[in-house]
Design an enzyme around this catalytic site. Structure first.
Site, PDB file in Angstrom:
ATOM      1  N   ASP A 139       2.217  -3.877   6.023  1.00 12.22           N
ATOM      2  CA  ASP A 139       3.644  -3.782   5.890  1.00 12.22           C
ATOM      3  C   ASP A 139       3.647  -2.091   6.141  1.00 12.22           C
ATOM      4  O   ASP A 139       2.930  -1.338   5.429  1.00 12.22           O
ATOM      5  CB  ASP A 139       4.039  -3.634   4.331  1.00 12.22           C
ATOM      6  CG  ASP A 139       5.330  -3.312   3.698  1.00 12.22           C
ATOM      7  OD1 ASP A 139       6.023  -3.124   4.461  1.00 12.22           O
ATOM      8  OD2 ASP A 139       5.174  -2.934   2.612  1.00 12.22           O
ATOM      9  N   GLU A 152       5.145  -7.046   8.954  1.00 12.89           N
ATOM     10  CA  GLU A 152       6.536  -6.896   8.647  1.00 12.89           C
ATOM     11  C   GLU A 152       7.641  -6.071   9.378  1.00 12.89           C
ATOM     12  O   GLU A 152       7.094  -4.929   9.663  1.00 12.89           O
ATOM     13  CB  GLU A 152       6.683  -6.580   7.115  1.00 12.89           C
ATOM     14  CG  GLU A 152       8.073  -6.639   6.449  1.00 12.89           C
ATOM     15  CD  GLU A 152       8.085  -6.243   4.966  1.00 12.89           C
ATOM     16  OE1 GLU A 152       9.090  -5.645   4.636  1.00 12.89           O
ATOM     17  OE2 GLU A 152       7.238  -6.942   4.089  1.00 12.89           O
ATOM     18  N   ASP A 162       3.031  -1.947  -1.904  1.00 17.02           N
ATOM     19  CA  ASP A 162       3.025  -2.051  -0.614  1.00 17.02           C
ATOM     20  C   ASP A 162       1.932  -2.667  -0.064  1.00 17.02           C
ATOM     21  O   ASP A 162       1.742  -3.470   1.067  1.00 17.02           O
ATOM     22  CB  ASP A 162       2.820  -0.594  -0.169  1.00 17.02           C
ATOM     23  CG  ASP A 162       4.249   0.285  -0.467  1.00 17.02           C
ATOM     24  OD1 ASP A 162       5.420   0.110   0.124  1.00 17.02           O
ATOM     25  OD2 ASP A 162       4.186   0.938  -1.501  1.00 17.02           O
TER      26      ASP A 162
END
Length: 186
Positions: A10, A70, A143
């Site tokens: 991410d 992502e 996260d």
């Protein structure tokens, strides 16, 4: 029995979350989950350099077979999206540099794969990952679980026709994105 190691990322300019899973047969097991804190670095360029270095270090230590990342999404601020896109780009560049195939997933696609709802909250995603992987606890910053969610989403979507972008190396990236690269071919 063959095994596949998947690194999920991410990307972020203040915190980069990541998780690594191993798949043996149809069983999924957590290898590690963590985050890279970038808020103490003084410039955006130094943050990008650190993201690149950390991604290379993860690849060199854990030898993932595939990377799931992502995709940046448009929020309220165009400048924030540009910074996130750069963070994603340097993480992808590190994977491509080590010739690890990369697949990009939208945040909605990741949430859908983990929870069954593309509108799930970060807390719902983290809770489902805790159950799926028998985690003792959820990290304070979500996260890290977002990075792990990308890896799990990739496992669930491997071999399926999905609305994702995959790159197996620089040549594949350039051929699929001719307008992003001067000249359009390698």
């Amino acid at each position: 029995m063959t095994e596949t190691i998947i690194l999920g990322i991410d990307p972020g300019t203040n915190v980069m979350g990541f998780g690594i899973i191993v798949i043996r047969g149809n069983k999924m097991r957590l290898i590690m989950i963590d985050e890279l804190l970038l808020n103490k670095l003084s410039t955006h360029e130094l943050k990008l350099k650190r993201i690149f270095e950390k991604t290379l270090a993860l690849i060199d230590e854990y030898h993932p077979d595939e990377i799931a990342i992502e995709a940046p999404f448009f929020g309220k601020n165009v400048q924030s999206m540009l910074k996130l896109g750069r963070a994603q780009g340097v993480a992808m560049a590190a994977g491509l540099y080590r010739e690890v195939p990369i697949t990009e997933y939208s945040p909605k696609k990741i949430k859908m794969a983990i929870t069954g709802s593309g509108n799930a909250s970060k807390e719902q995603v983290a809770g489902m990952l805790k159950n799926l992987l028998s985690l003792n606890e959820i990290p304070k910053r979500l996260d890290a679980t977002d990075g792990l969610a990308a890896a799990v989403c990739h496992h669930f979507n491997r071999g399926k026709d999905a609305d994702t972008k995959s790159y197996t190396g620089w040549a594949a990236f350039v051929n699929q994105n001719p307008k992003k690269v001067k000249g359009g071919k390698i």
